[in-house]
Motif scaffolding. Structure first.
Motif, mmCIF file in Angstrom:
data_model
loop_
_atom_site.group_PDB
_atom_site.id
_atom_site.type_symbol
_atom_site.label_atom_id
_atom_site.label_comp_id
_atom_site.label_asym_id
_atom_site.label_seq_id
_atom_site.Cartn_x
_atom_site.Cartn_y
_atom_site.Cartn_z
ATOM 1 N N THR A 106 0.825 -1.196 0.000
ATOM 2 C CA THR A 106 0.000 0.000 0.000
ATOM 3 C C THR A 106 0.866 1.256 0.000
ATOM 4 O O THR A 106 2.065 1.192 0.228
ATOM 5 C CB THR A 106 -0.984 -0.024 1.198
ATOM 6 O OG1 THR A 106 -1.922 1.031 1.055
ATOM 7 C CG2 THR A 106 -0.271 0.070 2.518
ATOM 8 N N GLY A 107 0.226 2.385 -0.284
ATOM 9 C CA GLY A 107 0.972 3.643 -0.353
ATOM 10 C C GLY A 107 1.888 3.670 -1.562
ATOM 11 O O GLY A 107 1.555 3.172 -2.634
ATOM 12 N N ASN A 108 3.070 4.221 -1.388
ATOM 13 C CA ASN A 108 4.083 4.274 -2.441
ATOM 14 C C ASN A 108 4.998 3.069 -2.288
ATOM 15 O O ASN A 108 6.099 3.169 -1.757
ATOM 16 C CB ASN A 108 4.877 5.581 -2.328
ATOM 17 C CG ASN A 108 5.999 5.669 -3.341
ATOM 18 O OD1 ASN A 108 6.084 4.867 -4.257
ATOM 19 N ND2 ASN A 108 6.865 6.643 -3.168
ATOM 20 N N VAL A 141 -2.664 -5.590 -3.979
ATOM 21 C CA VAL A 141 -1.985 -4.382 -4.438
ATOM 22 C C VAL A 141 -2.978 -3.238 -4.299
ATOM 23 O O VAL A 141 -3.977 -3.192 -5.003
ATOM 24 C CB VAL A 141 -1.525 -4.531 -5.904
ATOM 25 C CG1 VAL A 141 -0.890 -3.250 -6.406
ATOM 26 C CG2 VAL A 141 -0.574 -5.719 -6.047
ATOM 27 N N SER A 142 -2.714 -2.347 -3.354
ATOM 28 C CA SER A 142 -3.596 -1.214 -3.093
ATOM 29 C C SER A 142 -2.715 0.026 -2.933
ATOM 30 O O SER A 142 -2.560 0.567 -1.840
ATOM 31 C CB SER A 142 -4.416 -1.471 -1.824
ATOM 32 O OG SER A 142 -5.340 -0.431 -1.631
ATOM 33 N N LEU A 143 -2.123 0.458 -4.040
ATOM 34 C CA LEU A 143 -1.146 1.548 -4.012
ATOM 35 C C LEU A 143 -1.826 2.910 -4.079
ATOM 36 O O LEU A 143 -3.023 3.014 -4.339
ATOM 37 C CB LEU A 143 -0.152 1.370 -5.149
ATOM 38 C CG LEU A 143 0.604 0.029 -5.132
ATOM 39 C CD1 LEU A 143 1.559 -0.068 -6.301
ATOM 40 C CD2 LEU A 143 1.340 -0.166 -3.822
ATOM 41 N N ARG A 148 1.810 3.231 -10.384
ATOM 42 C CA ARG A 148 2.910 2.545 -9.674
ATOM 43 C C ARG A 148 2.886 1.075 -10.062
ATOM 44 O O ARG A 148 1.847 0.438 -10.060
ATOM 45 C CB ARG A 148 2.778 2.712 -8.174
ATOM 46 C CG ARG A 148 2.931 4.145 -7.743
ATOM 47 C CD ARG A 148 3.384 4.257 -6.306
ATOM 48 N NE ARG A 148 3.190 5.597 -5.809
ATOM 49 C CZ ARG A 148 3.981 6.628 -6.099
ATOM 50 N NH1 ARG A 148 5.021 6.460 -6.868
ATOM 51 N NH2 ARG A 148 3.722 7.823 -5.597
ATOM 52 N N GLU A 149 4.059 0.533 -10.358
ATOM 53 C CA GLU A 149 4.128 -0.801 -10.942
ATOM 54 C C GLU A 149 4.527 -1.878 -9.942
ATOM 55 O O GLU A 149 5.403 -1.693 -9.104
ATOM 56 C CB GLU A 149 5.124 -0.815 -12.105
ATOM 57 C CG GLU A 149 5.071 -2.106 -12.891
ATOM 58 C CD GLU A 149 5.897 -2.050 -14.160
ATOM 59 O OE1 GLU A 149 5.534 -2.777 -15.101
ATOM 60 O OE2 GLU A 149 6.895 -1.319 -14.201
ATOM 61 N N GLY A 175 -3.075 0.123 -8.895
ATOM 62 C CA GLY A 175 -1.677 -0.058 -9.264
ATOM 63 C C GLY A 175 -1.596 -0.747 -10.615
ATOM 64 O O GLY A 175 -2.570 -1.327 -11.090
ATOM 65 N N ALA A 176 -0.441 -0.678 -11.246
ATOM 66 C CA ALA A 176 -0.215 -1.321 -12.543
ATOM 67 C C ALA A 176 0.565 -2.609 -12.313
ATOM 68 O O ALA A 176 1.669 -2.581 -11.791
ATOM 69 C CB ALA A 176 0.564 -0.380 -13.455
ATOM 70 N N VAL A 177 -0.011 -3.733 -12.709
ATOM 71 C CA VAL A 177 0.619 -5.027 -12.466
ATOM 72 C C VAL A 177 1.062 -5.645 -13.780
ATOM 73 O O VAL A 177 0.303 -5.684 -14.751
ATOM 74 C CB VAL A 177 -0.339 -5.975 -11.720
ATOM 75 C CG1 VAL A 177 0.258 -7.368 -11.598
ATOM 76 C CG2 VAL A 177 -0.658 -5.407 -10.337
#
Length: 185
Positions: A106-108, A141-143, A148-149, A175-177
């Motif tokens: 999470t976050g950055n 993934v909870s950015l 953000r990858e 996020g980008a996965v």
């Protein structure tokens, strides 16, 4: 963000477990709570049979900073994980509308996973209402930014279980996965 880099190599995190009905306990990352690092590098490490079982009903159970993750919580800490294994971790909670995962980014926290195995992990988030959104998964993934990858390279996600009709393996909220040679069973 810290100027420090955290390096974990050739370690075992096994049987870090919380079992309680008390809503004041810390339920975040029973094997690791990692925040605000310049970078986190984890290699050749096993995370096995970690987690928690919360018996309370209709309570919002959150750990440190109001967050939840069964085994490993990573926030604002770019991650590189190589040759790691997550086996038989479990988290159970009776609530809804919160993110419950074995590993939560999470976050950055952009991340790269190489040659990692996620198998036999189980996440159960129970709700009294089928209309309430539940977020389960082995890796969530909870950015903070959709660009953000997070990269999975030559990884396996097999035989993971979710207690609801949500993803048991990889749950991408934001996020980008990128998946390269990833096996899902």
């Amino acid at each position: 963000s810290s100027a420090a880099t955290l390096v974990i190599t050739n370690c075992v995190f096994d049987r870090n477990w919380i079992r309680t009905g008390n809503t004041t306990d810390n339920y975040t990352g029973t094997a690791g709570y990692l925040t605000n690092f310049k970078a986190v590098e984890i290699a050749d490490t096993l995370y096995a049979t970690n987690g928690y079982n919360h018996a309370g009903v209709n309570t919002y159970v959150a750990g440190r900073d109001g967050t939840t993750a069964g085994t490993l919580y990573i926030e604002n800490a770019p991650l590189t994980m190589t040759n790691c294994r997550f086996i038989g971790n479990r988290h159970t909670i009776h609530h809804s509308g919160i993110v419950q995962c074995t590993l939560l980014l999470t976050g950055n926290s952009p991340a790269t996973f190489r040659n990692c195995l996620f198998t036999g992990n189980a996440g159960y988030t129970y709700s009294d209402s089928d209309s309430v959104r539940v977020q389960d998964g082995t890796v969530c993934v909870s950015l903070d930014d959709a660009t953000r990858e997070v990269v999975f390279d030559n990884c396996t996600m097999a035989y993971n279980l979710s207690g609801r009709s949500v993803c048991a393996g990889l749950n991408v909220i934001k996020g980008a996965v990128t998946l390269a040679f990833v096996n899902f069973h």
